[in-house]
Each structure stands twice: as C-alpha cells, then as structure tokens.
Design an enzyme around this catalytic site. Structure first.
Site, PDB file in Angstrom:
ATOM      1  NE  ARG A 115      15.963   5.069  -1.961  1.00 58.08           N
ATOM      2  CZ  ARG A 115      16.522   6.164  -2.798  1.00 58.08           C
ATOM      3  NH1 ARG A 115      15.339   5.177  -4.534  1.00 58.08           N
ATOM      4  NH2 ARG A 115      17.180   6.397  -3.193  1.00 58.08           N
ATOM      5  CE1 TYR A 164      -8.270  -6.263   2.139  1.00 55.44           C
ATOM      6  CE2 TYR A 164      -6.201  -4.774   0.527  1.00 55.44           C
ATOM      7  CZ  TYR A 164      -7.464  -5.410   1.805  1.00 55.44           C
ATOM      8  OH  TYR A 164      -6.531  -3.838   3.024  1.00 55.44           O
ATOM      9  CG  ASP A 227      -4.406 -10.760  -3.973  1.00 52.78           C
ATOM     10  OD1 ASP A 227      -3.280 -11.382  -3.664  1.00 52.78           O
ATOM     11  OD2 ASP A 227      -5.041  -9.658  -3.581  1.00 52.78           O
ATOM     12  CE  LYS A 252      -5.305  -9.044   3.924  1.00 51.78           C
ATOM     13  NZ  LYS A 252      -4.227  -7.884   3.466  1.00 51.78           N
TER      14      LYS A 252
END
Length: 291
Positions: A115, A164, A227, A252
């Site tokens: 982590r 989005y 973004d 994506k």
C-alpha cells in the site's frame, strides 16, 4: 488527536561505515544509472528525485524530463534507473509484504508494504511522470484519482462545466459530504478555487484553451486541474504549460480501455507528489500490481 505518518529518510551517502547491504544497494543503483546513460538518457539528479512512501527513491520529469532522447526510447526506458540486476524484462512483483530487518527500514530500494510502494508501481509512475514532464502518482481507478485530487487541494469552491459523468457525480458527492460549493466556469474565480477542466471533453471532445485558464487561475490565486484522459502525452503535455495537476483515467486511452483499471495524477512539484503518495496510502486507493 494528531497522527504522524511515517516517511522513511532518504538514503545516506555511502561511506566506509555504511553497512554492506546499503553499499550493495548503492552499487546496483549506480550500475542502473550507467545503463540509463548508455541509452542516451541523463539519469535523475538527487534534487530531481522525490522519495516514494516506503523508502524507495522515485524520479520523474522536470519539464523536459530527466531522460533525454527519442520519445520512443523514453516510453520504454524512463524507468531504467529503477531496474536492478540487469533484467531486460523486469519482473512483476505481486507480493504485498516485504521482510525487512529494522536497521534497513527506510533504506534505498527497500519496500515494506504494497500500500506504501511497490517496484512495479514505481516503474510505471516513472514512465508516466517523465512523459508528463513531472511526477506521476497512480491510483486504482480514474474516480480514485479524482477523489485524491479533491482531498489534496481541499478547495473552497470547485468550478467546472460538465464533462465525464463520473467526474461530475464525484464532485457532486464531495460537495454533498463536505459542503464544497460547485460553480460554473463562467463564474469569476477567487483565491482557494479549484478549476476542474476536461480537455478534450467527454463525450464530444470540445477542446479548451489551457493557457488561458492557466492565466486566469494564476491571476485569481486558484488551482487548475486538467483531466487529460482523452489526450495523454505526447498528444498534449499540460504541466509545462502551467497546469497545477493533470488527471487521467488510465483505463481508457493509456491502457486501451480493455483489460486494465487505473487512474493517475501528475504534478510538477516533487513535494506535492510525495504528499499525494502519503495520502494515497491512507486512502488505500492503490492500483493492483497486475494493473
């Protein structure tokens, strides 16, 4: 109560009193940097490096990137300084936990818990960071990256204009939970605002004038997070243009929108990347080793 999160110290300069494992680690690092130089890429200097949570060293771009040479070379070898042992195809580590003797906790190259950091994640962040011209921090999804940006900037207002649907819904959830005001991009900006700009914008690919938004945010004392999911580098590199943060849903364009889920934030300042990694460890939004 106030909680202090542990940040291991940077690795000390090797000398005659340095324990043998530390000397061996530095020798491997020196050889890997020699290999990077043989490929025509200048290795990162200590000043350009940001320490990843977990004690391992992490380098990334600084505008033009520490690795010079053809783009195709950088896309393949920007992580060369993190590959030890001469592996042509570096192994994918899937371990969650490392056994480390107490004297070696925080030493360069030593990992503790996945982590906090892993070799695979470090290499992927080095590649993305170099291409962006800054320092990259990877997340379990694009939504996780968006949430991490909101937590880090902690804005008084968020300005956006569609985009989005997941981003719009995530920002609406943040506003509901924390009382953050959400306004349109046509509103006058003020200090403490976060402008969330998506370009090209999902789904119709409208393109924004990023340089103009950099100017407006700078004048108002606001932060600009872009973004860039639909146009990752080298299609556009927004940190050198002045954006404070660049976000990607790596699921994506970067990963082919097929078999990998992930997200990324890229920032110019190594201290900001260090803070993002620390907060990511607390949020638990790390990508899996096979992503």
């Amino acid at each position: 109560p106030t909680h202090t999160y542990y940040f291991p110290p940077q690795f000390p300069q090797c000398n005659s009193s340095t324990p043998k494992p530390f000397q061996y680690s530095l020798a491997l690092k020196y050889k890997s940097r020699q290999a990077a130089n043989s490929l025509g890429m200048a290795s990162a200097t200590p000043a350009a490096e940001g320490s990843g949570v977990g004690g391992h060293q992490h380098s990334a771009g600084n505008g033009d990137g520490p690795h010079q040479g053809a783009l195709s070379t950088r896309m393949l070898h920007s992580d060369a300084h993190l590959v030890h042992g001469g592996a042509v195809a570096p192994p994918i580590s899937v371990t969650t936990t490392w056994a480390v003797d107490p004297p070696e906790v925080g030493a360069d190259g030593n990992y503790i818990y996945s982590r906090m950091g892993t070799p695979v994640r470090d290499r992927a962040e080095a590649l993305v960071g170099d291409l962006e011209g800054g320092h990259a921090v990877l997340y379990s999804s694009g939504q996780a990256a968006l949430w991490a940006a909101l937590v880090y900037f902690n804005p008084s207002r968020i300005a956006l204009d569609g985009g989005y649907h997941g981003s719009v819904a995530g920002i609406a959830l943040h506003a509901k939970k924390y009382g953050t005001e959400v306004v349109g991009l046509q509103e006058p900006l003020r200090s403490g605002d976060l402008v969330w700009l998506e370009t090209p914008k999902n789904p119709r690919c409208e393109v924004a004038d990023v340089k103009e938004w950099v100017r407006r945010c700078s004048e108002a004392g606001a932060k600009l997070c872009v973004d860039s999911t639909f146009a990752p580098p080298p299609l556009q590199r927004l940190l050198p243009m002045g954006a404070d943060c660049v976000m990607h849903s790596t699921t994506k364009y970067l990963a082919g929108h097929s078999d990998a889920l992930g997200g990324a934030l890229a920032v110019k300042d190594p201290a900001a990347a260090l803070a993002l990694r620390s907060e990511r460890a607390l949020l638990g939004s790390v990508p899996g080793s096979l992503e």
